[in-house]
Design an enzyme around this catalytic site. Structure first.
Site, short mmCIF file in Angstrom:
data_model
loop_
_atom_site.label_atom_id
_atom_site.label_comp_id
_atom_site.label_asym_id
_atom_site.label_seq_id
_atom_site.Cartn_x
_atom_site.Cartn_y
_atom_site.Cartn_z
N ARG A 137 43.20 49.59 10.72
CA ARG A 137 44.12 48.61 11.30
C ARG A 137 45.39 49.23 11.89
O ARG A 137 45.77 48.98 13.02
CB ARG A 137 44.48 47.54 10.27
CG ARG A 137 45.27 46.38 10.85
CD ARG A 137 45.51 45.27 9.85
NE ARG A 137 44.30 44.76 9.26
CZ ARG A 137 43.43 43.95 9.88
NH1 ARG A 137 43.69 43.56 11.12
NH2 ARG A 137 42.35 43.54 9.28
N HIS A 153 48.52 28.30 16.89
CA HIS A 153 47.37 28.02 16.02
C HIS A 153 46.99 26.54 16.16
O HIS A 153 47.87 25.67 16.14
CB HIS A 153 47.72 28.33 14.56
CG HIS A 153 46.56 28.13 13.65
ND1 HIS A 153 45.52 29.02 13.58
CD2 HIS A 153 46.25 27.11 12.81
CE1 HIS A 153 44.61 28.56 12.72
NE2 HIS A 153 45.04 27.41 12.24
#
Ligand code: GRF
Length: 202
Positions: free
Chosen positions: A66, A110
């Site tokens: 990541r 979102h």
């Protein structure tokens, strides 16, 4: 100096387009679209950006740890002197390294009224739960999933005959409106954060 917006996306890019339209029309004043980055080479959003003459970069994430990946993305954002990072359908969690590289300078959209229904398929989650109102949220991004302080939300009704598609379409219309408004508020600095609360300064 114009504030430079960098967009990260993984898919179709309709929220990116809404932001780019707002920048172009002045609804988001004194700003420019600096770069669009995708972790997926074939993301339709990249083509949408190219056709508008906006710089794009595909940075494949496959197989990378990541933070190693995020260092590459942050380097490109810095190369393009980005002031504000907007996640627009970007299907990755950010590392602490990424988050601390842009403190209070990363936003996400979102498709639910957070903290309800974080994660994937929020509209389906809302339908299955049986809520009567759904909506969308623009929030600051931290290392947790769909979790940072909320800048704006918008509410839509859930109708008895809604499917995942019809509800998603109703929410998406609101996403496109509040994302631009939230970017404007943040770029203009017309807010303060106390705890989790983002308060408007008018
Ligand atoms: C939107 O529903 C957004 O809220 C979510 O992913 C979807 C991306 O759509 N995070 P698009 O790529 O912006 O059209």
């Amino acid at each position: 100096m114009k504030k430079r917006i960098g967009v990260l996306l993984s898919g179709r890019g309709s929220n990116f387009e809404a932001l780019a339209d707002s920048v172009a029309s002045g609804r988001i004043p004194d700003a420019e679209s600096a770069i669009v980055i995708s972790n997926r080479e074939g993301a339709p959003g990249l083509e949408r950006a190219k056709s508008r003459g906006i710089s794009t970069r595909a940075i494949p994430s496959k197989g990378l740890e990541r933070e190693t990946y995020d260092r590459q993305v942050v380097a490109v954002l810095n190369e393009h002197k980005v002031d504000l990072v907007c996640l627009a359908g970007y299907m990755r969690l950010l590392s602490p390294f990424f988050v601390s590289s842009f403190p209070n300078r990363i936003l996400n959209i979102h498709p639910s009224l957070l903290p309800s229904f974080p994660g994937l398929e929020s509209q389906r989650q809302a339908l299955e739960y049986g809520v009567k109102f759904a909506g969308c949220t623009v929030h600051f991004v931290d290392e947790n999933l769909d979790a940072g302080p909320i800048v704006l939300q918008s509410v839509v009704p859930v109708k008895d005959d809604d499917t995942e598609d019809t509800l998603s379409a109703r929410i998406l219309q609101e996403e496109h409106k509040i994302y631009s408004e939230a970017v404007r508020i943040v770029l203009e600095g017309r807010y303060k954060i106390e705890g989790r609360r983002v308060m408007r300064i008018t």
